[in-house]
Design a protein around this motif. Structure first.
Motif, PDB file in Angstrom:
ATOM      1  N   PHE A  86      -1.458  -7.569  -3.839  1.00 25.95           N
ATOM      2  CA  PHE A  86      -0.123  -8.149  -3.977  1.00 25.95           C
ATOM      3  C   PHE A  86       0.358  -8.091  -5.420  1.00 25.95           C
ATOM      4  CE2 PHE A  86       2.678 -11.779  -4.846  1.00 25.95           C
ATOM      5  CZ  PHE A  86       3.708 -11.511  -3.942  1.00 25.95           C
ATOM      6  N   ASP A 115       2.059 -10.730   4.850  1.00 24.08           N
ATOM      7  CA  ASP A 115       3.079 -10.309   3.894  1.00 24.08           C
ATOM      8  C   ASP A 115       4.283  -9.756   4.647  1.00 24.08           C
ATOM      9  OD1 ASP A 115       1.179 -10.872   1.918  1.00 24.08           O
ATOM     10  OD2 ASP A 115       0.453  -8.801   1.891  1.00 24.08           O
ATOM     11  N   THR A 129      -1.935 -16.134   1.212  1.00 23.30           N
ATOM     12  CA  THR A 129      -2.409 -14.814   0.814  1.00 23.30           C
ATOM     13  C   THR A 129      -3.929 -14.777   0.722  1.00 23.30           C
ATOM     14  OG1 THR A 129      -0.422 -14.790  -0.552  1.00 23.30           O
ATOM     15  CG2 THR A 129      -1.933 -12.961  -0.805  1.00 23.30           C
ATOM     16  N   THR A 164       4.894 -13.392   0.645  1.00 29.36           N
ATOM     17  CA  THR A 164       3.502 -13.558   1.059  1.00 29.36           C
ATOM     18  C   THR A 164       3.245 -15.021   1.395  1.00 29.36           C
ATOM     19  OG1 THR A 164       1.205 -13.155   0.416  1.00 29.36           O
ATOM     20  CG2 THR A 164       2.699 -13.871  -1.328  1.00 29.36           C
TER      21      THR A 164
END
Length: 736
Positions: free
Chosen positions: A332, A288, A305, A302
């Protein structure tokens, strides 16, 4: 329209409920006082964060004190003195606290776990926290609506959250990068906080922030505040009634760019007949980035992820006609999640409608993970406007192709007591057409106790005549003695937002509740009475459900609570309801009566528990339910939780028994290193699952996770299918 008019009439009749004379006088005195204020002092050399306030710089700081009780004795001075000092340097703000206590051996401090203190009482009171606690809020834009919350206990626990719209949204899953140290003394305990300015958002040279703080003395279930100590919708979350922190001259939020790469190694073992999981070993890289574009705007990115460190969902068994709701747990999507809230979060249950529900992204209909290839989020403020934009892409899987998910949200403050907003969300599969939803909402507080809110929304669909709309209007009054809520919500048959969650489309629901909460004294802190009424129709006005219920909940000075409720309900099935393969209820109307009784002990106890029993009708049969939970914290390092829930259903069509078992074991070596295990048993699916997570915060914002997931089915069979996943994930926060 007649139902909505009736709701409006009832709200108007209740808008001015009587207040108790003494409480009214106290709150009038509170409102007449000038705002509490303290000056922050700029220093060149930062204090060492060790929990001691013996450095010379602290002696130069102005002292804020004089807390008053919200609980148990409204307006009275706190039973123990608290002194707060504020310093700042070019790069951070520092809060130093002395919490005097004439009985230091009676201080309650049992948890190291991050965010474990975030258990709030009625109206956002801090007395629900499990330990002695010091908490404070920083309203860095001084908009009197939103703030950062920071909390600690005598062990130096780190708990933080984002407070939005005066507590309408509380994002406990936000984890800022900051430091705290605490220590116990012969005269109480002390704490030192260091909060880097790059962790916060604020305008250039703000000079004054909103500021308030609260202290919990757990053995007395006491909550005392510097400002906003009134019970009638006061408390730490009422940002408009906070004090002020002045002297913040020359602040300049530093330019900030952060990278947080990760490396993941994962091994999997599964039986050949286990679907959805391949054996083998994989490695993965991703990460990220966070870029503070200026003092108001942040861009999050991101790539590839991963959510291997996320705790498993708590098992549920569905005994209703409607979808289960599982909350979002992925970092996130949790960060700044409040800006995207739109819909109705429900009253003591699952939400009826969310126009954007991030759990739809990256999780298949079967509950399996779908790889999130990448995405971005832009969030920030421009004057009275708050803006959030999210766009992510998921990989293709067996259920659907590669898909783009997007949402844009705006809110605007109107004066000090109102806001309105709008949202648009869409889902676009590769090679397919975009499907989306739009909506607008508002909130207005004509008085400190009364909030009027509502929304209107719609979505696209193949049939323009399929009632692709939803709307809600609610009146919510929150006072100490009186409280009430009246709401009407309609959700069309075609209101199925592709990015959201809808529990029951094709209905109009009217709901009302009235609460009385006297304080009789003696062993009772409060006794709460609540009367509820609900009417659900289809969109043509045909009655589907109706119910009336009564609840009684005494809360004791010891912190223990009891509760009793009784309900009379009618449900009309427009088509047969198949509970299980051999249990089908015919269409028709079913009247049932049910009651429940329960009790729970105070969290201040090392050994505490909760028990609930319910009995009543279930369509044309009967249902008995028993739930029990025991928690034990013998010392600040070890915690144990055991829970069991059983339902027994007897009907003419057949019987059904369900069991859910849960055990949590946690051991915290410190505030930076801990291991937690979650074991669950589902009797209906005959499955045993285990989720064990070790987390070492080896540097601020940087983690090492070791996670073991196992699941075994058909426990009665020696060779029942099973699988195991072991993941090791390393993250590193880099700042530029």
């Amino acid at each position: 329209m007649r139902r909505l008019a009736a709701a409006l009439a009832l709200a108007a009749a209740l808008a001015g409920p009587p207040a108790l004379g003494g409480a009214r006088e106290l709150r009038a005195q509170e409102g007449a006082q000038p705002p509490a204020s303290v000056q922050a002092i700029r220093v060149e050399e930062a204090p060492e964060i060790d929990g001691r306030l013996d450095e010379e710089v602290w002696a130069r700081a102005e002292v804020a004190s004089g807390l008053r009780q919200r609980e148990p004795d409204e307006g009275e001075p706190a039973s123990e003195d608290t002194e707060v000092r504020v310093l700042f340097t070019e790069s951070a703000i520092y809060i130093g606290v002395e919490l005097h206590d004439r009985e230091p051996d009676a201080i309650v401090a049992r948890t190291y776990d991050r965010d474990a203190l975030a258990s709030f009482g009625f109206g956002g009171g801090m007395e629900g926290a499990p330990d002695d606690v010091f908490a404070f809020i920083l309203d860095t834009y001084h908009d009197r609506r939103n703030a950062y919350l920071f909390m600690t206990n005598p062990l130096g626990n780190q708990t933080d959250a984002l407070i939005e719209n005066e507590g309408a949204g509380i994002n406990v899953d936000w984890d800022g990068v900051w430091d705290v140290a605490a220590r116990r003394t012969d005269g109480g305990w002390t704490a030192e906080f260091e909060i880097p300015f790059w962790t916060l958002k604020f305008p250039d040279d703000p000079r004054t922030w909103g500021f308030n703080f609260s202290r919990v003395i757990k053995r007395r279930t006491e909550d005392a505040l510097w400002a906003s100590w009134g019970r009638d919708n006061g408390g730490l979350f009422k940002i408009a009634r906070a004090g002020e922190l002045g002297g913040l001259v020359g602040l300049d939020r530093p330019a900030d760019f952060q990278l947080k790469p990760y490396a993941l190694a994962e091994g999997r073992r599964a039986d050949p007949d286990e679907e959805g999981l391949d054996e083998g070993f994989d490695g993965k890289l991703g990460g990220d980035a966070k870029w503070g574009l200026d003092e108001n705007w942040t861009l999050d990115l991101t790539v590839n992820t991963d959510f291997a460190q996320v705790e498993a969902d708590v098992e549920q068994i569905n005994l209703t006609r409607f979808s289960l709701f599982f909350p979002e747990k992925r970092d996130f999507f949790l960060e700044n999640a409040g800006i995207f809230d739109f819909g109705s979060r429900g009253f003591g249950g699952p939400p009826s409608l969310l126009l954007f529900f991030s759990r739809r992204i990256g999780i298949s209909a079967a509950g399996d993970e779908v790889q999130l290839l990448g995405g971005g989020r832009l969030s920030g403020r421009a004057g009275p406007w708050s803006v959030g934009v999210l766009d992510v892409v998921t990989a293709d899987d067996e259920d659907e192709p590669r898909t783009n998910w997007s949402v844009a949200r705006v809110r605007r403050n109107v004066g000090r007591r109102a806001l309105w907003g709008a949202i648009a969300a869409a889902k676009t599969p590769a090679g397919g057409e975009t499907a989306g939803s739009v909506g607008a909402d508002f909130s207005w507080r004509p008085t400190n106790e009364l909030e009027i809110s509502g929304y209107a929304a719609g979505n696209e669909g193949p049939d323009p005549a399929a009632e692709q709309y939803a709307s809600r209007l609610a009146f919510d009054y929150t006072g100490d003695f009186w409280g009430w809520l009246v709401e009407g919500e309609g959700i069309g048959r075609g209101m199925l937002p592709p990015t959201g969650f809808v529990r029951r489309p094709g209905t109009f629901r009217t709901f009302g509740t009235l609460r009385e909460r006297p304080r009789p004294g003696g062993p009772f802190r409060t006794i709460t009475f609540r009367e509820n009424a609900e009417l659900v129709t289809d969109t043509d006005g045909e009655v589907l459900d109706r119910a009336v219920s009564f609840e009684l909940s005494p809360a004791f000075e010891s912190g223990d609570e009891a509760r009793f409720s009784i309900e009379r309900r009618s449900e009309r099935l427009t088509e047969p309801f198949e509970l299980r393969e051999n249990i089908v209820f015919p269409a028709g109307e079913y009247w049932t009566t049910g009651w429940s009784i329960g009790a729970e002990t105070s969290e201040k106890r090392a050994l505490r528990g909760e028990v609930n029993f319910q009995k009543g009708g279930f369509f044309d049969g009967d249902r008995r339910g028993l739930g029990a939970e025991v928690e034990w914290s013998p010392d600040p390092h070890l915690s144990l939780e055991l829970g069991w829930e059983r339902n027994e259903i007897e009907t003419p069509q057949g019987d059904l028994d369900t069991d859910l078992g849960l055990m949590r074991v946690g051991y915290a070596f410190s505030t930076r290193l801990g291991v937690n295990a979650l074991l669950q048993y589902n009797g209906e699916s005959d499955e045993l699952s285990t989720n064990v997570r070790l987390n070492w915060i080896w540097a601020p914002g940087s983690d090492l996770f070791v996670v073991l997931d196992t699941r075994r089915s058909e426990l009665g069979e020696a060779d029942g299918p099973s699988h195991e996943v072991l993941a090791i994930k390393f993250t590193r926060l880099l700042r530029f």
